[in-house]
Design a protein around this motif. Structure first.
Motif, PDB file in Angstrom:
ATOM      1  N   GLU A   1      17.401 -26.503   7.886  1.00 27.18           N
ATOM      2  CA  GLU A   1      16.797 -27.305   9.221  1.00 27.18           C
ATOM      3  C   GLU A   1      15.349 -26.882   9.369  1.00 27.18           C
ATOM      4  O   GLU A   1      14.938 -25.787   9.336  1.00 27.18           O
ATOM      5  CB  GLU A   1      17.808 -26.698  10.339  1.00 27.18           C
ATOM      6  CG  GLU A   1      17.223 -27.325  11.584  1.00 27.18           C
ATOM      7  CD  GLU A   1      17.826 -26.953  12.910  1.00 27.18           C
ATOM      8  OE1 GLU A   1      17.705 -27.280  14.112  1.00 27.18           O
ATOM      9  OE2 GLU A   1      18.672 -26.147  12.755  1.00 27.18           O
ATOM     10  N   VAL A   2      14.565 -27.928   9.499  1.00 28.77           N
ATOM     11  CA  VAL A   2      13.128 -27.750   9.704  1.00 28.77           C
ATOM     12  C   VAL A   2      12.944 -27.240  11.055  1.00 28.77           C
ATOM     13  O   VAL A   2      13.118 -28.272  12.033  1.00 28.77           O
ATOM     14  CB  VAL A   2      12.417 -29.106   9.483  1.00 28.77           C
ATOM     15  CG1 VAL A   2      10.832 -28.872   9.637  1.00 28.77           C
ATOM     16  CG2 VAL A   2      12.591 -29.592   8.128  1.00 28.77           C
ATOM     17  N   ALA A   3      12.607 -26.352  11.148  1.00 24.91           N
ATOM     18  CA  ALA A   3      11.988 -25.847  12.655  1.00 24.91           C
ATOM     19  C   ALA A   3      10.561 -26.019  13.043  1.00 24.91           C
ATOM     20  O   ALA A   3      10.432 -26.235  14.276  1.00 24.91           O
ATOM     21  CB  ALA A   3      12.218 -24.066  12.615  1.00 24.91           C
TER      22      ALA A   3
ATOM     23  N   LYS B   1       0.885 -24.107   8.418  1.00 26.10           N
ATOM     24  CA  LYS B   1       2.403 -23.940   7.590  1.00 26.10           C
ATOM     25  C   LYS B   1       3.421 -24.360   8.468  1.00 26.10           C
ATOM     26  O   LYS B   1       3.205 -24.330   9.685  1.00 26.10           O
ATOM     27  CB  LYS B   1       2.349 -22.571   7.019  1.00 26.10           C
ATOM     28  CG  LYS B   1       1.350 -21.970   6.125  1.00 26.10           C
ATOM     29  CD  LYS B   1       1.571 -20.661   5.555  1.00 26.10           C
ATOM     30  CE  LYS B   1       0.893 -20.099   4.769  1.00 26.10           C
ATOM     31  NZ  LYS B   1       0.861 -18.646   4.349  1.00 26.10           N
ATOM     32  N   GLY B   2       4.597 -24.518   7.907  1.00 28.77           N
ATOM     33  CA  GLY B   2       5.799 -24.853   8.647  1.00 28.77           C
ATOM     34  C   GLY B   2       6.729 -24.033   8.470  1.00 28.77           C
ATOM     35  O   GLY B   2       6.528 -23.023   7.843  1.00 28.77           O
ATOM     36  N   GLU B   3       7.872 -24.238   9.033  1.00 27.90           N
ATOM     37  CA  GLU B   3       8.965 -23.266   8.902  1.00 27.90           C
ATOM     38  C   GLU B   3      10.313 -24.013   8.771  1.00 27.90           C
ATOM     39  O   GLU B   3      10.715 -25.156   9.354  1.00 27.90           O
ATOM     40  CB  GLU B   3       9.165 -22.340  10.375  1.00 27.90           C
ATOM     41  CG  GLU B   3       8.140 -21.394  10.280  1.00 27.90           C
ATOM     42  CD  GLU B   3       8.504 -20.429  11.543  1.00 27.90           C
ATOM     43  OE1 GLU B   3       9.212 -20.801  12.376  1.00 27.90           O
ATOM     44  OE2 GLU B   3       7.714 -19.486  11.746  1.00 27.90           O
ATOM     45  N   GLU B   4      11.240 -23.540   7.964  1.00 26.85           N
ATOM     46  CA  GLU B   4      12.288 -23.866   7.649  1.00 26.85           C
ATOM     47  C   GLU B   4      13.674 -22.847   7.952  1.00 26.85           C
ATOM     48  O   GLU B   4      13.493 -21.859   7.491  1.00 26.85           O
ATOM     49  CB  GLU B   4      12.644 -24.562   6.383  1.00 26.85           C
ATOM     50  CG  GLU B   4      11.859 -25.617   5.780  1.00 26.85           C
ATOM     51  CD  GLU B   4      11.982 -26.285   4.431  1.00 26.85           C
ATOM     52  OE1 GLU B   4      11.476 -27.350   4.335  1.00 26.85           O
ATOM     53  OE2 GLU B   4      12.489 -25.396   3.791  1.00 26.85           O
ATOM     54  N   THR B   5      14.632 -23.231   8.600  1.00 26.17           N
ATOM     55  CA  THR B   5      15.826 -22.124   8.619  1.00 26.17           C
ATOM     56  C   THR B   5      16.934 -22.484   7.653  1.00 26.17           C
ATOM     57  O   THR B   5      17.620 -23.603   7.631  1.00 26.17           O
ATOM     58  CB  THR B   5      16.081 -22.082  10.228  1.00 26.17           C
ATOM     59  OG1 THR B   5      15.159 -21.877  11.084  1.00 26.17           O
ATOM     60  CG2 THR B   5      17.382 -21.078  10.325  1.00 26.17           C
ATOM     61  N   TYR B   6      17.336 -21.714   6.674  1.00 21.08           N
ATOM     62  CA  TYR B   6      18.543 -21.918   6.002  1.00 21.08           C
ATOM     63  C   TYR B   6      19.801 -21.061   6.321  1.00 21.08           C
ATOM     64  O   TYR B   6      19.561 -19.793   7.021  1.00 21.08           O
ATOM     65  CB  TYR B   6      18.411 -21.279   4.679  1.00 21.08           C
ATOM     66  CG  TYR B   6      17.244 -22.276   4.121  1.00 21.08           C
ATOM     67  CD1 TYR B   6      17.768 -23.342   3.061  1.00 21.08           C
ATOM     68  CD2 TYR B   6      15.763 -22.196   4.280  1.00 21.08           C
ATOM     69  CE1 TYR B   6      16.814 -24.370   2.386  1.00 21.08           C
ATOM     70  CE2 TYR B   6      15.081 -22.990   3.255  1.00 21.08           C
ATOM     71  CZ  TYR B   6      15.231 -23.921   2.399  1.00 21.08           C
ATOM     72  OH  TYR B   6      14.536 -24.764   1.872  1.00 21.08           O
TER      73      TYR B   6
END
Length: 566
Positions: free
Chosen positions: A375-377, A385-390
């Motif tokens: 899920e792209v946070a 930069k961005g963040e993704e949660t697995y």
């Protein structure tokens, strides 16, 4: 000359061709020759040393000299005596000299062989031959050329009483052996013992005496089952310098002779013990020994299979043999530790693997791997930069759901192709490079530089030349650009000037005509009764003429600037 050697009771060693005897007179008498000094007339001493007779005259009638060797505490002395006779009165007188004697050992005495010392007597009244030897002439040919003269001189010297160098070899008695203390060495053999006696000469270590004999044996104490015995070995040598030697050796106890041995295993809190017992056939002695058995796992139990443990009993009594017993061990069962989780990057995202290992057997591993949902946070931009949660959810209830937040890289600029635009300036050209980011059209990179100019080929009177403008950018993404320009030939320049002048004249004429037309128009307009201002209808024509004149000025100015660059 062969010389005889004799040692008198007085300690005088005489060498000559005759035998030495002593008379009642003061002069010693030699049978066949006279040896010694005439001491009856002390007044002759001076003349004797100077080679003169008693009257002081030169003497030329002399006999062969006699040489006498005398032993001293430090070696020997040698005395030479020559008998002379006065030709006028026939009276005898003597010439004598005691020489300087040097000793040199030519052969060292050993334990078994004699040595030798050579004594050399050198006289001051030398013959020419001895003088020649002492001088050691370096030029042999020159010395040989005088050989005949030397012989004549020696012959004359013999008549005038000179003495020759004498040598005498003296024997040194052999030293004889001087042995040190005797050493004795015992060595055990298959049949008993041998004894070797040896001694070394102190004068020469290579001289030694050695003798090895086999010792005789006598039992002085018989062994029993538990007590040791004794044997005495005696070595007798044939060399009387070696003494008889003895050595006492202990023999081992016979030990018990046991019959059948019984073994009994007993379970204890720590494991097992084993007891061995047997009776001696010789003295009915009963031997018993209990030992704690050592345990060794010969087959390790697993979580699901039984194992085996072997107990080994080792006895100190050699009559008892080592015993072993195998015991079964129960299965251990699984004993898992805490689960570990490992995230792995894949082409599609991340997987998470849960693992737990059995502490009883590390080959028993419980493992499950799942693909994590993403899920792209926070969305990434070109520069941020961005963040993704697995999230990983497992089917095995022993494993807990795991989450992992991953920082995604900034997208970075994705620039398209670079465009380059050349712009004519007052003093040459400038070049502008620009590119636009495809991720964000608002992100534009642009750089304008003034191009450097150089003449590649100079223009001649009848041929055009060529110049080159080069634009070098600081931004490494922009490539260096170049632009070639033609340089007009000199004749064409002149023609161009003429044409420019003609154009100017034409423009002037056109302007004049237009002005005249304007005047006519004004006059014509004046006649009309209208509200329009004079000349308004001719404005487009006038503006065109002005534009043409301005363009001609610009062309002329550009050519002048180019000429300067040339």
């Amino acid at each position: 000359m062969v010389q005889a050697f004799a040692l008198a009771l007085t300690g005088v060693l005489v060498f000559g061709t005759g035998t030495v005897t002593y008379a009642d007179e003061k002069k010693p008498v030699v049978i066949g020759e006279m040896v010694g000094q005439d001491t009856s007339d002390k007044d002759n001493a001076k003349n004797t040393k100077e080679g003169k007779d008693a009257s002081g005259k030169e003497c030329d009638q002399c006999q062969d000299p006699v040489y006498t060797w005398t032993p001293t505490d430090s070696g020997y002395t040698c005395k030479a005596v020559r008998e002379c006779k006065d030709p006028e009165n026939g009276k005898k007188h003597y010439r004598e000299e005691t020489a300087k004697v040097e000793a040199k050992t030519t052969k060292q005495a050993t334990c078994e062989e004699d040595g030798e010392i050579v004594y050399t007597a050198t006289f001051e009244n030398k013959t020419e031959t001895d003088k020649k030897d002492d001088a050691k002439a370096e030029d042999t040919k020159k010395a040989d050329s005088k050989a005949e003269d030397t012989k004549k001189a020696d012959a004359k010297a013999a008549e005038s009483g000179l003495f020759k160098t004498q040598t005498q070899a003296v024997k040194i008695n052999a030293l004889g052996h001087k042995y040190g203390e005797v050493t004795y060495t015992w060595n055990q053999t298959d049949n008993g013992y041998t004894c070797t006696a040896s001694r070394v000469c102190e004068n020469d270590s290579s001289h030694g005496e050695t003798e090895t004999v086999e010792a005789s044996m006598e039992v002085t104490k018989a062994p029993t089952c538990e007590e040791e015995g004794e044997e005495v070995y005696t070595a007798v040598f044939t060399n009387e310098a070696f003494e008889t030697q003895t050595q006492t050796v202990k023999t081992g106890a016979l030990g018990h002779h046991f019959g059948d041995v019984s073994y009994e295993w007993t379970k204890t809190d720590k494991g097992y013990t084993c007891t061995a017992s047997a009776v001696c056939d010789v003295d009915s002695y009963t031997a018993t020994e209990t030992v704690e058995a050592a345990a060794e796992v010969t087959k390790a139990p697993t979580c699901e299979e039984k194992g085996e443990e072997t107990y080994t009993a080792v006895f100190t009594n050699p009559a008892f043999e080592t015993q072993t017993q195998t015991v079964e061990i129960g299965a251990l069962g699984h004993l898992y530790g805490e689960a570990s989780y490992k995230w792995t990057k894949t082409d599609k995202g991340y997987t998470c693997t849960a693992t737990r290992i059995c502490q009883n057997d590390n080959t028993h591993v419980d493992k499950e791997a799942v693909a994590a949902a993403v899920e792209v946070a926070k969305a990434a931009t070109c520069e941020e930069k961005g963040e993704e949660t697995y999230t990983a959810v497992f089917t095995n209830k022993a494993f807990k759901t795991q989450t992992k937040t991953v920082e995604t890289d900034a997208l970075g600029h994705l620039y398209g192709e670079v465009s380059y635009k050349w712009t004519k300036e007052d003093k040459g050209y400038s070049c502008t490079a620009s590119r636009v980011c495809e991720n964000d059209k608002n992100h534009v990179e642009k750089e304008t530089v003034t191009a450097a100019y150089k003449v590649i080929t100079k223009a001649t009177s009848d041929k055009a030349g060529e110049g080159l403008y080069t634009a070098a950018f600081k931004n490494a993404a922009f490539e260096e650009q170049s632009k070639k320009v033609k340089l007009v030939a000199a004749d064409k320049k002149d023609n161009t000037k003429k044409k420019t002048t003609t154009k100017k004249n034409t423009a002037n004429k056109t302007t004049t005509k237009k002005t005249a037309a304007k005047t006519t128009a004004k006059k014509s307009t004046a006649k009309k009764s209208t509200a329009v201002k004079t000349g308004d209808e001719n404005k487009p024509v006038v503006m065109g003429i002005v534009a043409i004149g301005a363009l001609a000025v610009i062309v002329v100015a550009g050519r002048q600037l180019r000429k300067k660059h040339e």
